[in-house]
Design an enzyme around this catalytic site. Structure first.
Site, PDB file in Angstrom:
ATOM      1  N   VAL A   1     -14.129  -6.279   0.088  1.00 35.61           N
ATOM      2  CA  VAL A   1     -14.370  -6.897  -1.329  1.00 35.61           C
ATOM      3  C   VAL A   1     -13.857  -7.975  -1.325  1.00 35.61           C
ATOM      4  O   VAL A   1     -12.733  -8.230  -1.362  1.00 35.61           O
ATOM      5  CB  VAL A   1     -13.961  -5.816  -2.365  1.00 35.61           C
ATOM      6  CG1 VAL A   1     -14.279  -6.154  -3.712  1.00 35.61           C
ATOM      7  CG2 VAL A   1     -14.336  -4.294  -2.033  1.00 35.61           C
TER       8      VAL A   1
ATOM      9  N   ILE B   1     -14.811  -7.058 -12.199  1.00 37.67           N
ATOM     10  CA  ILE B   1     -15.732  -6.392 -11.782  1.00 37.67           C
ATOM     11  C   ILE B   1     -15.343  -6.017 -10.024  1.00 37.67           C
ATOM     12  O   ILE B   1     -15.667  -4.589  -9.623  1.00 37.67           O
ATOM     13  CB  ILE B   1     -17.243  -7.018 -11.496  1.00 37.67           C
ATOM     14  CG1 ILE B   1     -17.717  -7.002 -12.833  1.00 37.67           C
ATOM     15  CG2 ILE B   1     -18.219  -6.188 -10.650  1.00 37.67           C
ATOM     16  CD1 ILE B   1     -18.952  -7.651 -13.073  1.00 37.67           C
TER      17      ILE B   1
ATOM     18  N   SER C   1     -26.306 -12.089 -10.960  1.00 34.54           N
ATOM     19  CA  SER C   1     -26.340 -11.999 -12.404  1.00 34.54           C
ATOM     20  C   SER C   1     -27.858 -11.802 -12.847  1.00 34.54           C
ATOM     21  O   SER C   1     -28.591 -12.443 -12.320  1.00 34.54           O
ATOM     22  CB  SER C   1     -25.380 -13.260 -12.983  1.00 34.54           C
ATOM     23  OG  SER C   1     -25.750 -13.364 -14.218  1.00 34.54           O
TER      24      SER C   1
ATOM     25  N   TYR D   1     -24.361 -22.165 -12.142  1.00 32.45           N
ATOM     26  CA  TYR D   1     -24.126 -20.866 -12.315  1.00 32.45           C
ATOM     27  C   TYR D   1     -25.507 -20.076 -12.146  1.00 32.45           C
ATOM     28  O   TYR D   1     -25.667 -19.423 -11.313  1.00 32.45           O
ATOM     29  CB  TYR D   1     -23.619 -20.543 -13.520  1.00 32.45           C
ATOM     30  CG  TYR D   1     -23.172 -18.699 -13.589  1.00 32.45           C
ATOM     31  CD1 TYR D   1     -21.765 -18.553 -12.792  1.00 32.45           C
ATOM     32  CD2 TYR D   1     -23.791 -17.857 -14.277  1.00 32.45           C
ATOM     33  CE1 TYR D   1     -21.575 -17.169 -12.823  1.00 32.45           C
ATOM     34  CE2 TYR D   1     -23.715 -16.492 -14.189  1.00 32.45           C
ATOM     35  CZ  TYR D   1     -22.469 -16.114 -13.591  1.00 32.45           C
ATOM     36  OH  TYR D   1     -22.015 -14.937 -13.365  1.00 32.45           O
TER      37      TYR D   1
ATOM     38  N   ILE E   1     -20.530  -8.252 -19.084  1.00 32.26           N
ATOM     39  CA  ILE E   1     -19.658  -7.464 -18.858  1.00 32.26           C
ATOM     40  C   ILE E   1     -17.864  -7.981 -19.323  1.00 32.26           C
ATOM     41  O   ILE E   1     -17.682  -9.139 -19.065  1.00 32.26           O
ATOM     42  CB  ILE E   1     -19.447  -7.237 -17.323  1.00 32.26           C
ATOM     43  CG1 ILE E   1     -20.867  -6.959 -16.500  1.00 32.26           C
ATOM     44  CG2 ILE E   1     -18.423  -6.226 -16.691  1.00 32.26           C
ATOM     45  CD1 ILE E   1     -21.615  -5.631 -17.262  1.00 32.26           C
TER      46      ILE E   1
HETATM   47  N1  LIG Z   1     -18.547 -10.805 -16.240  1.00 26.28           N
HETATM   48  C1  LIG Z   1     -19.832 -10.896 -16.488  1.00 26.28           C
HETATM   49  O1  LIG Z   1     -20.282 -10.806 -17.463  1.00 26.28           O
HETATM   50  C2  LIG Z   1     -20.591 -11.271 -15.336  1.00 26.28           C
HETATM   51  C3  LIG Z   1     -21.970 -11.080 -15.488  1.00 26.28           C
HETATM   52  C4  LIG Z   1     -22.851 -11.090 -14.362  1.00 26.28           C
HETATM   53  C5  LIG Z   1     -22.379 -11.615 -12.813  1.00 26.28           C
HETATM   54  N2  LIG Z   1     -20.906 -11.710 -13.026  1.00 26.28           N
HETATM   55  C6  LIG Z   1     -20.540 -11.769 -11.498  1.00 26.28           C
HETATM   56  O2  LIG Z   1     -19.557 -10.885 -11.187  1.00 26.28           O
HETATM   57  C7  LIG Z   1     -18.678 -11.456 -10.212  1.00 26.28           C
HETATM   58  C8  LIG Z   1     -17.261 -10.883 -10.685  1.00 26.28           C
HETATM   59  O3  LIG Z   1     -17.118 -11.677 -12.012  1.00 26.28           O
HETATM   60  P1  LIG Z   1     -15.846 -11.122 -13.022  1.00 26.28           P
HETATM   61  O4  LIG Z   1     -16.466 -11.157 -14.255  1.00 26.28           O
HETATM   62  O5  LIG Z   1     -15.395  -9.971 -12.538  1.00 26.28           O
HETATM   63  O6  LIG Z   1     -15.042 -12.512 -12.896  1.00 26.28           O
HETATM   64  P2  LIG Z   1     -13.270 -12.512 -12.860  1.00 26.28           P
HETATM   65  O7  LIG Z   1     -13.099 -14.039 -13.061  1.00 26.28           O
HETATM   66  O8  LIG Z   1     -12.799 -11.423 -13.564  1.00 26.28           O
HETATM   67  O9  LIG Z   1     -13.119 -12.359 -11.316  1.00 26.28           O
HETATM   68  C9  LIG Z   1     -13.457 -13.133 -10.356  1.00 26.28           C
HETATM   69  C10 LIG Z   1     -12.666 -13.183  -9.057  1.00 26.28           C
HETATM   70  O10 LIG Z   1     -13.038 -14.193  -8.178  1.00 26.28           O
HETATM   71  C11 LIG Z   1     -11.884 -14.687  -7.558  1.00 26.28           C
HETATM   72  N3  LIG Z   1     -12.374 -15.914  -6.857  1.00 26.28           N
HETATM   73  C12 LIG Z   1     -12.892 -17.189  -7.435  1.00 26.28           C
HETATM   74  N4  LIG Z   1     -13.074 -18.255  -6.589  1.00 26.28           N
HETATM   75  C13 LIG Z   1     -12.834 -17.490  -5.387  1.00 26.28           C
HETATM   76  C14 LIG Z   1     -12.967 -17.906  -4.068  1.00 26.28           C
HETATM   77  N5  LIG Z   1     -13.074 -19.341  -3.730  1.00 26.28           N
HETATM   78  N6  LIG Z   1     -12.722 -17.087  -3.128  1.00 26.28           N
HETATM   79  C15 LIG Z   1     -12.264 -15.708  -3.290  1.00 26.28           C
HETATM   80  N7  LIG Z   1     -11.971 -15.532  -4.606  1.00 26.28           N
HETATM   81  C16 LIG Z   1     -12.397 -16.278  -5.602  1.00 26.28           C
HETATM   82  C17 LIG Z   1     -10.981 -14.983  -8.803  1.00 26.28           C
HETATM   83  O11 LIG Z   1      -9.584 -15.149  -8.155  1.00 26.28           O
HETATM   84  C18 LIG Z   1     -11.117 -13.773  -9.536  1.00 26.28           C
HETATM   85  O12 LIG Z   1     -10.224 -12.518  -9.163  1.00 26.28           O
HETATM   86  C19 LIG Z   1     -18.952 -12.789 -10.260  1.00 26.28           C
HETATM   87  O13 LIG Z   1     -19.710 -13.168  -9.008  1.00 26.28           O
HETATM   88  C20 LIG Z   1     -19.716 -13.092 -11.495  1.00 26.28           C
HETATM   89  O14 LIG Z   1     -20.580 -14.230 -11.402  1.00 26.28           O
HETATM   90  C21 LIG Z   1     -20.081 -11.400 -13.777  1.00 26.28           C
END
Ligand SMILES: NC(=O)c1ccc[n+]([C@@H]2O[C@H](COP(=O)([O-])OP(=O)(O)OC[C@H]3O[C@@H](n4cnc5c(N)ncnc54)[C@H](O)[C@@H]3O)[C@@H](O)[C@H]2O)c1
Length: 284
Positions: A47, A54, A179, A192, A225
């Protein structure tokens, strides 16, 4: 599916606890349904972005389903913290990895295989970053594309090579976290939304190419989320989006993770190149 779960539980409580396959006869005809309530027992799951939001929830749900986790994140401390939240603690590993750096990705995939004694056969591409800025003065494009899109490409490539070259049973599954904004677009999120649109089409291309090699690729399109990423969006922006969500609330990370677990499991064995919306009705 909930009904089936209950039936399985009642039919074979011992197998449920041990994560062993359960065999049952379907009632309407003579078809035998073979499945396991712990759907990922014995699988190694890799992962990205597993240190937060997430990605962390995915690690928790996949571990509950019996998988051995390789939790990767650019933030090693955060990945290590995820380990402390997983059932079956000792068997899981945490590794620092930057998804946008080919060397880092290839080294980590190799070390995951060495540490686990076999290549991962499940992959969740979850690492991501986001920014808000008008297209008139946004300078974050390269960084966002590098992490959100190139990262998915690099990790999927390393995963597929490792599994196809070294997997004894090379059956695999990949879920990309795109997304809903990759479909709808969103003002002041050009990099994005473009990166996530790219993940959707990359998912379909990888799905078409890898299906014949027994690797299924699908993606999930979350809506709003509750995670640290969303917290950074700011209350004003969240207030604007909330009326557009049919369920009238944001989602929880585990509500996405449950769908990811389903897509990685054999329960979704006929799903390839699908983009599953987990949005509470936003953008449908
Ligand atoms: N939160 C939302 O509403 C939402 C909605 C749609 C999609 N997403 C997508 O879900 C995924 C997770 O997002 P989240 O909301 O849990 O965000 P989050 O910021 O809680 O988690 C993102 C994680 O990615 C890690 N990360 C960032 N850059 C990185 C890199 N270069 N290499 C490895 N790890 C890296 C961060 O350290 C962090 O632990 C993302 O791809 C995000 O775009 C989130």
């Amino acid at each position: 599916m909930a009904t089936l779960y209950c039936q399985y539980k009642a039919l074979n409580a011992v197998a449920w606890r041990k994560c062993e396959p359960v065999v049952m006869e379907a009632s309407a005809d003579t078809t035998t349904i073979t499945t396991s309530p712990c759907t990922l027992a014995g699988r190694i799951a890799f992962v990205t972005g597993g240190g937060s939001g997430i990605g962390r929830a995915c690690c928790q749900v996949l571990a509950r389903e019996g998988a051995r986790l390789v939790v990767t994140d650019i933030n090693l401390q955060a990945a290590k913290h995820t380990l402390t939240l997983l059932p079956g603690g000792q068997q899981h590993v945490a590794v620092a990895m930057d998804v946008s750096d080919r060397r880092s990705v290839e080294d980590t995939m190799k070390s995951a295989q060495d540490q686990c004694g076999a290549p991962p056969s499940l992959l969740v591409n979850c690492a991501g970053v986001s920014t808000f800025a008008s297209i008139l003065d946004d300078d974050s494009w390269q960084k966002i594309i590098a992490v959100n899109l190139t990262g998915v490409f690099l990790v999927t490539q390393a995963f597929a090579r490792s599994l196809l070259e070294n997997g004894r049973d090379s059956k695999g599954a990949v879920v990309n976290i795109a997304s809903i904004l990759g479909k709808t677009g969103f003002a002041e999120m050009s990099g994005y939304t473009a990166s996530k649109g790219g993940v959707i089409s990359l998912t379909k291309t990888c799905a078409a190419e890898l299906a014949s090699k027994a690797i299924r690729v699908n993606c999930v399109l979350p809506g709003l989320i509750d995670t640290p990423m969303t917290a950074a969006v700011g209350e004003e922006n969240i207030k604007k989006v909330m009326p557009l969500i049919t369920l009238g609330r944001s989602g929880r990370p585990e509500e996405v993770a449950e769908v990811v677990a389903f897509l990685l499991s054999e329960r979704s064995s006929y799903m390839v190149g699908a983009c599953v919306e987990v949005t509470g009705g936003y953008g449908m």
